[in-house]
Motif scaffolding. Structure first.
Motif, PDB file in Angstrom:
ATOM      1  N   ASP A 407      44.283  21.858  50.128  1.00  0.00           N
ATOM      2  CA  ASP A 407      43.762  22.001  51.480  1.00  0.00           C
ATOM      3  C   ASP A 407      43.253  23.413  51.751  1.00  0.00           C
ATOM      4  OD1 ASP A 407      44.341  19.373  52.112  1.00  0.00           O
ATOM      5  OD2 ASP A 407      46.394  19.844  52.731  1.00  0.00           O
ATOM      6  N   GLN A 408      43.522  24.343  50.838  1.00  0.00           N
ATOM      7  CA  GLN A 408      43.098  25.727  51.004  1.00  0.00           C
ATOM      8  C   GLN A 408      41.945  26.038  50.055  1.00  0.00           C
ATOM      9  OE1 GLN A 408      44.439  27.384  53.508  1.00  0.00           O
ATOM     10  NE2 GLN A 408      45.914  25.741  53.912  1.00  0.00           N
ATOM     11  N   ASP A 409      41.525  27.311  50.047  1.00  0.00           N
ATOM     12  CA  ASP A 409      40.445  27.734  49.159  1.00  0.00           C
ATOM     13  C   ASP A 409      40.951  27.708  47.717  1.00  0.00           C
ATOM     14  OD1 ASP A 409      38.237  28.759  47.971  1.00  0.00           O
ATOM     15  OD2 ASP A 409      38.333  30.738  48.907  1.00  0.00           O
ATOM     16  N   ILE A 410      40.463  26.747  46.942  1.00  0.00           N
ATOM     17  CA  ILE A 410      40.965  26.559  45.583  1.00  0.00           C
ATOM     18  C   ILE A 410      40.517  27.694  44.673  1.00  0.00           C
ATOM     19  CG2 ILE A 410      40.926  24.995  43.598  1.00  0.00           C
ATOM     20  CD1 ILE A 410      40.596  22.701  45.525  1.00  0.00           C
ATOM     21  N   ALA A 411      39.291  28.164  44.828  1.00  0.00           N
ATOM     22  CA  ALA A 411      38.776  29.218  43.949  1.00  0.00           C
ATOM     23  C   ALA A 411      39.605  30.494  44.082  1.00  0.00           C
ATOM     24  CB  ALA A 411      37.311  29.493  44.269  1.00  0.00           C
ATOM     25  N   SER A 412      39.905  30.906  45.318  1.00  0.00           N
ATOM     26  CA  SER A 412      40.683  32.138  45.506  1.00  0.00           C
ATOM     27  C   SER A 412      42.104  31.971  44.981  1.00  0.00           C
ATOM     28  CB  SER A 412      40.701  32.516  46.989  1.00  0.00           C
ATOM     29  OG  SER A 412      41.298  31.492  47.755  1.00  0.00           O
ATOM     30  N   GLN A 413      42.709  30.795  45.172  1.00  0.00           N
ATOM     31  CA  GLN A 413      44.055  30.581  44.651  1.00  0.00           C
ATOM     32  C   GLN A 413      44.069  30.635  43.125  1.00  0.00           C
ATOM     33  OE1 GLN A 413      46.447  27.384  46.789  1.00  0.00           O
ATOM     34  NE2 GLN A 413      44.382  26.864  47.484  1.00  0.00           N
ATOM     35  N   LEU A 414      43.071  30.030  42.508  1.00  0.00           N
ATOM     36  CA  LEU A 414      43.018  30.015  41.051  1.00  0.00           C
ATOM     37  C   LEU A 414      42.800  31.415  40.491  1.00  0.00           C
ATOM     38  CD1 LEU A 414      43.135  28.241  38.568  1.00  0.00           C
ATOM     39  CD2 LEU A 414      40.692  27.823  38.790  1.00  0.00           C
ATOM     40  N   GLU A 415      41.935  32.182  41.110  1.00  0.00           N
ATOM     41  CA  GLU A 415      41.703  33.552  40.653  1.00  0.00           C
ATOM     42  C   GLU A 415      42.955  34.404  40.829  1.00  0.00           C
ATOM     43  OE1 GLU A 415      38.333  35.044  42.679  1.00  0.00           O
ATOM     44  OE2 GLU A 415      36.878  33.845  41.551  1.00  0.00           O
ATOM     45  N   GLN A 416      43.672  34.179  41.927  1.00  0.00           N
ATOM     46  CA  GLN A 416      44.896  34.943  42.147  1.00  0.00           C
ATOM     47  C   GLN A 416      45.941  34.626  41.092  1.00  0.00           C
ATOM     48  OE1 GLN A 416      45.252  37.311  44.337  1.00  0.00           O
ATOM     49  NE2 GLN A 416      47.414  37.741  43.908  1.00  0.00           N
ATOM     50  N   LEU A 417      46.072  33.358  40.728  1.00  0.00           N
ATOM     51  CA  LEU A 417      47.032  32.981  39.692  1.00  0.00           C
ATOM     52  C   LEU A 417      46.653  33.559  38.341  1.00  0.00           C
ATOM     53  CD1 LEU A 417      47.774  29.254  40.590  1.00  0.00           C
ATOM     54  CD2 LEU A 417      49.307  31.190  40.823  1.00  0.00           C
ATOM     55  N   MET A 419      44.973  36.298  37.788  1.00  0.00           N
ATOM     56  CA  MET A 419      45.223  37.732  37.783  1.00  0.00           C
ATOM     57  C   MET A 419      46.727  38.038  37.724  1.00  0.00           C
ATOM     58  SD  MET A 419      42.294  39.028  37.669  1.00  0.00           S
ATOM     59  CE  MET A 419      42.807  40.732  37.869  1.00  0.00           C
ATOM     60  N   GLU A 420      47.527  37.276  38.430  1.00  0.00           N
ATOM     61  CA  GLU A 420      48.972  37.530  38.420  1.00  0.00           C
ATOM     62  C   GLU A 420      49.579  37.248  37.056  1.00  0.00           C
ATOM     63  OE1 GLU A 420      50.643  35.174  41.488  1.00  0.00           O
ATOM     64  OE2 GLU A 420      49.928  36.433  43.123  1.00  0.00           O
ATOM     65  N   ALA A 421      49.029  36.267  36.358  1.00  0.00           N
ATOM     66  CA  ALA A 421      49.566  35.927  35.045  1.00  0.00           C
ATOM     67  C   ALA A 421      49.204  36.926  33.971  1.00  0.00           C
ATOM     68  CB  ALA A 421      49.069  34.546  34.638  1.00  0.00           C
ATOM     69  N   ASP A 422      48.206  37.783  34.243  1.00  0.00           N
ATOM     70  CA  ASP A 422      47.785  38.792  33.281  1.00  0.00           C
ATOM     71  C   ASP A 422      47.410  38.155  31.947  1.00  0.00           C
ATOM     72  OD1 ASP A 422      49.224  41.757  31.705  1.00  0.00           O
ATOM     73  OD2 ASP A 422      47.152  41.164  32.078  1.00  0.00           O
ATOM     74  N   LEU A 423      46.242  37.514  31.965  1.00  0.00           N
ATOM     75  CA  LEU A 423      45.813  36.804  30.775  1.00  0.00           C
ATOM     76  C   LEU A 423      45.633  37.696  29.556  1.00  0.00           C
ATOM     77  CD1 LEU A 423      43.241  34.188  32.104  1.00  0.00           C
ATOM     78  CD2 LEU A 423      45.550  33.839  31.294  1.00  0.00           C
ATOM     79  N   ALA A 424      45.613  39.007  29.786  1.00  0.00           N
ATOM     80  CA  ALA A 424      45.516  39.889  28.631  1.00  0.00           C
ATOM     81  C   ALA A 424      46.725  39.746  27.698  1.00  0.00           C
ATOM     82  CB  ALA A 424      45.380  41.333  29.083  1.00  0.00           C
TER      83      ALA A 424
END
Length: 428
Positions: A407-417, A419-424
């Motif tokens: 129900d929220q902005d999916i793109a911003s939630q996905l980008e936040q996840l 970044m928090e996970a530190d894909l590096a």
């Protein structure tokens, strides 16, 4: 409490009134579902009235017979005396992308045809709990007599897949709408609808840029950072000889260089059914497929090798930019609804490499809210930490993830996840 009992009573009465007590008799009364069946019943009654009670019944019977004949003959002629071609303007498109169908009609009748419609090209099936007829994809107001015309029907496909799923038909119920005549379209061109792509602007830094640099750690190569020196071996380039060290040691010494490499990432998609009705479960699965497609596009754009898993089936992808296209094709083939045996299924594949999981159930089999998706990122063998959907981790791997609210902005939630996970941490 009285209102609660009253609501339950109303629900029971409604369920009782819609229950089929005699399913064996349906084939004998299905003709009454069409209005023409009631007209035929009224015609029989009028004939009985005219025969035994009053001559007025004959007049009513004649009027009903005229309506029935016109209501049956014109739709039958309208669908049998036209030739149709149905083809899309775009042969490949994405979900919710506006497109057109090119509908060519040749009318051989000396009369104009009104109310001609097309059914079954992009029409979606109703809920499993709601057996409704497919709605029309397009309706033509008027087809002139002895004409050949082409119409553009605006459409917007809702879900992925190969269309048409069933042979499309042309239908007509003009002029009275008491009976609908249908016939299949002779010339039909299919179209492929790919999952919706959510553009992501995540600035995730990943090491490595060459398709041959796969695997953990750095590997020796002719480019990259200086790592040390070693003795000359057959096949080494003369440009790599370290002349000062060779003169000091009285043997050929070369410079050892190493380039960073990438580690393949698993993208696991679970098609297990979520909570709610069949329509809610279909929408939840559709968004899971869209998230998998978006992540695949992001990894391909960052030149990161990945492998796609659909449930517990690994699918090999070709290296290079063709991986994203192959992933889109595979995700387009995912069924719209989960099969019954996957209602409580969850992926039990133990990740031996960095993994992104997209599912609707946590590791304990507990369902989340129907408007949420569990997005989980796992790095094996890097200590113990847990912030995943289920709230608990396992020794020897790191969980990062959370719930994505549809129900929220999916793109911003996905980008936040992401970044928090530190894909590096996924790459060496």
């Amino acid at each position: 409490m009285n209102f609660i009992h009253l609501g339950r009573l109303v629900d029971r009465i409604y369920a009782l009134s819609n229950r089929d007590f005699c399913p064996w008799a349906n084939r004998y009364v299905y003709w009454l579902k069409e209005p023409v069946g009631w007209f035929a019943l009224a015609l029989v009654a009028s004939l009985l009235v005219g025969a035994f009670l009053s001559p007025l019944g004959w007049s009513v019977a004649a009027g009903l017979a005229t309506v029935i004949v016109l209501g049956l003959s014109f739709p039958w002629l309208a669908t049998r005396c036209v030739r149709c071609k149905l083809r899309p303007v775009d042969f490949e498109l994405r979900e919710r992308q506006d497109t057109f169908l090119s509908f060519s009609v040749t009318n051989y009748l000396p009369l104009p045809i009104t109310g001609l419609r097309i059914e079954g090209y992009f029409s979606q099936m109703g809920d499993a709990e709601d057996d409704r007829q497919a709605q029309a994809d397009g309706v033509l107001g008027l087809v002139p007599a002895f004409s050949r015309a082409t119409y553009r029907l605006p459409l917007c496909p809702e879900y992925r897949g190969h269309y048409p799923t069933v042979p499309p038909k042309i239908a007509c119920s003009f002029p009275f709408g008491i009976w609908t005549a249908r016939i299949g379209v002779e010339d039909v061109v299919p179209v492929l609808v790919r999952p919706l792509y959510i553009p992501l602007q995540s600035d995730v830094e990943r090491v490595g840029s060459k398709w041959s640099d796969h695997g953990p750690g750095n590997r020796p190569c002719k480019h990259g950072e200086f790592q040390g020196v070693r003795d000359f071996r057959d096949g080494d380039s003369l440009k790599s000889i370290h002349w000062a060290q060779s003169a000091r040691n009285e043997r050929l010494v070369v410079c050892e260089r190493g380039g960073p490499q990438q580690e393949t990432i698993n993208v696991q998609l679970s098609t297990a059914r979520s909570l709610g009705t069949a329509r809610c479960a279909r929408e939840n699965l559709a968004w899971r497929v869209r998230l998998a497609a978006s992540v695949s596009e992001l990894l391909s754009a960052r030149h990161i090798p990945f492998r796609l898993w659909i449930d517990d089936q690994p699918i090999c992808l070709p290296p290079g930019p063709h991986a994203s296209r192959r992933a889109r094709d595979l995700l387009s083939d995912v069924p719209l609804d989960s099969s019954p045996e996957k209602l409580q299924a969850t992926s039990h594949v133990e990740p031996s490499m960095p993994t992104i999981r997209i599912h609707a159930w946590d590791e304990n089999g507990r369902p989340h809210r129907e408007q949420t998706i569990c997005f989980e990122l796992i790095t094996p063998g890097r200590g113990f930490r847990s912030t995943d959907c289920s709230g608990r981790g396992e020794s020897g791997r790191v969980h990062n993830g959370g719930l994505i609210d549809l129900d929220q902005d999916i793109a911003s939630q996905l980008e936040q996840l992401l970044m928090e996970a530190d894909l590096a941490n996924f790459a060496a």
